[in-house]
Design an enzyme around this catalytic site. Sequence first.
Site, short mmCIF file in Angstrom:
data_model
loop_
_atom_site.label_atom_id
_atom_site.label_comp_id
_atom_site.label_asym_id
_atom_site.label_seq_id
_atom_site.Cartn_x
_atom_site.Cartn_y
_atom_site.Cartn_z
N ASN A 9 57.20 23.49 26.25
CA ASN A 9 55.88 23.04 25.82
C ASN A 9 56.08 22.16 24.60
OD1 ASN A 9 53.27 22.71 24.99
ND2 ASN A 9 52.91 24.85 24.44
N LYS A 11 53.98 20.33 23.17
CA LYS A 11 52.77 20.26 22.33
C LYS A 11 52.47 18.80 21.94
CE LYS A 11 53.63 24.96 20.94
NZ LYS A 11 53.46 26.03 19.97
N HIS A 98 46.20 28.21 26.22
CA HIS A 98 47.17 28.38 25.13
C HIS A 98 46.43 28.79 23.86
CE1 HIS A 98 50.16 27.47 22.09
NE2 HIS A 98 51.05 27.59 23.04
N GLU A 100 46.68 27.90 20.89
CA GLU A 100 46.26 26.79 20.02
C GLU A 100 44.95 26.19 20.51
OE1 GLU A 100 50.05 24.81 20.18
OE2 GLU A 100 50.87 26.42 18.96
N GLU A 170 51.92 35.44 25.13
CA GLU A 170 52.29 34.80 23.87
C GLU A 170 51.54 35.48 22.73
OE1 GLU A 170 53.97 30.62 24.45
OE2 GLU A 170 51.82 30.40 24.39
N GLY A 176 55.39 29.81 16.80
CA GLY A 176 55.75 28.86 15.75
C GLY A 176 56.01 29.50 14.40
N SER A 215 58.26 31.78 19.49
CA SER A 215 59.51 31.71 18.75
C SER A 215 60.74 32.10 19.58
CB SER A 215 59.44 32.55 17.47
OG SER A 215 58.43 32.05 16.61
P1 PGA Z 1 57.07 28.32 19.80
O1 PGA Z 1 55.81 27.94 20.72
O2 PGA Z 1 58.24 28.53 20.74
O3 PGA Z 1 57.26 27.12 18.91
O4 PGA Z 1 56.72 29.55 19.06
C1 PGA Z 1 55.60 28.59 21.95
C2 PGA Z 1 54.30 28.16 22.55
O5 PGA Z 1 53.33 27.99 21.79
O6 PGA Z 1 54.17 27.96 23.77
#
Ligand code: PGA
Length: 254
Positions: A9, A11, A98, A100, A170, A176, A215
């Site tokens: 992903n 983003k 997601h 976000e 998640e 993140g 992460s």
């Molecule tokens: P991250 O993001 O691996 O940077 O924690 C994962 C995601 O949001 O899909």
Amino acid sequence: MRKKVVAANWKMNLLRSEASGLAGEIIKGLPGPKIYNKVDLIIAPTFTSLNAVQSIIKETGVQLCAQNVFWKESGAYTGEISAGMLIDCGCKWVIIGHSERRHILKETDEMVSLKVKSGLNGGLKVILCVGELKDERENGKTMEVISNQLVKGLGGLDSACIDSLVIAYEPVWAIGTGLNAEPEDAEAVHRNIKEVVSGLLDCKIEKIRVMYGGSVNTGNIKSLVSQPNVDGVLVGGASLNKDSFLEIIRVSGD
Ligand code: PGA
């Protein structure tokens, strides 16, 4: 044996030339064509890089994924993109719900549900993201929150969609942040998710795939994917580096 799913992903990162460069490097570094039998390999660039990445991956087994979709087919919906438009760009998959989008863009469970249905009806496979906030976990509400997201997100669907659906667990506090769920904790949540989805869709638990996200990196990938119900990973930060993403793919295919 369920096939693992490993998705990058990206983003809101990478210009088109950077995205196609990274996609090319990932393809060059793959451990050989057998990897496609073991793992569904997915890349989700920004909308503006879909075409550029598609032209790099189209002769390979790597599959293109969008990071969002709107629930209408066409019309006066400024700024939105339909499932048909994504398919037209070569997308096979879409990420929906997601955290976000839920938390920054204020997407509701009802919007997520409409998106899941329009993605599936439009011919896309769907990665439906669910997960709890830190205080929800600390208050013992993890499964209550996730069950609610699943009930609403999958409402009106049945077992016919199961081959086109993957759930991504998640935990919001892990995205993140460098923090990740302990593999045993993730495993327990994944098992619970499978039970809920199996009841909702009236399908066999063995058919359900649940990937972990938050992460994921080269240090924790082995302990995560060696859990029996962790069927792959959704990778943000570590997918922006070819070496770490390739290592995550290699370990997932072991
Ligand atoms: P991250 O993001 O691996 O940077 O924690 C994962 C995601 O949001 O899909």
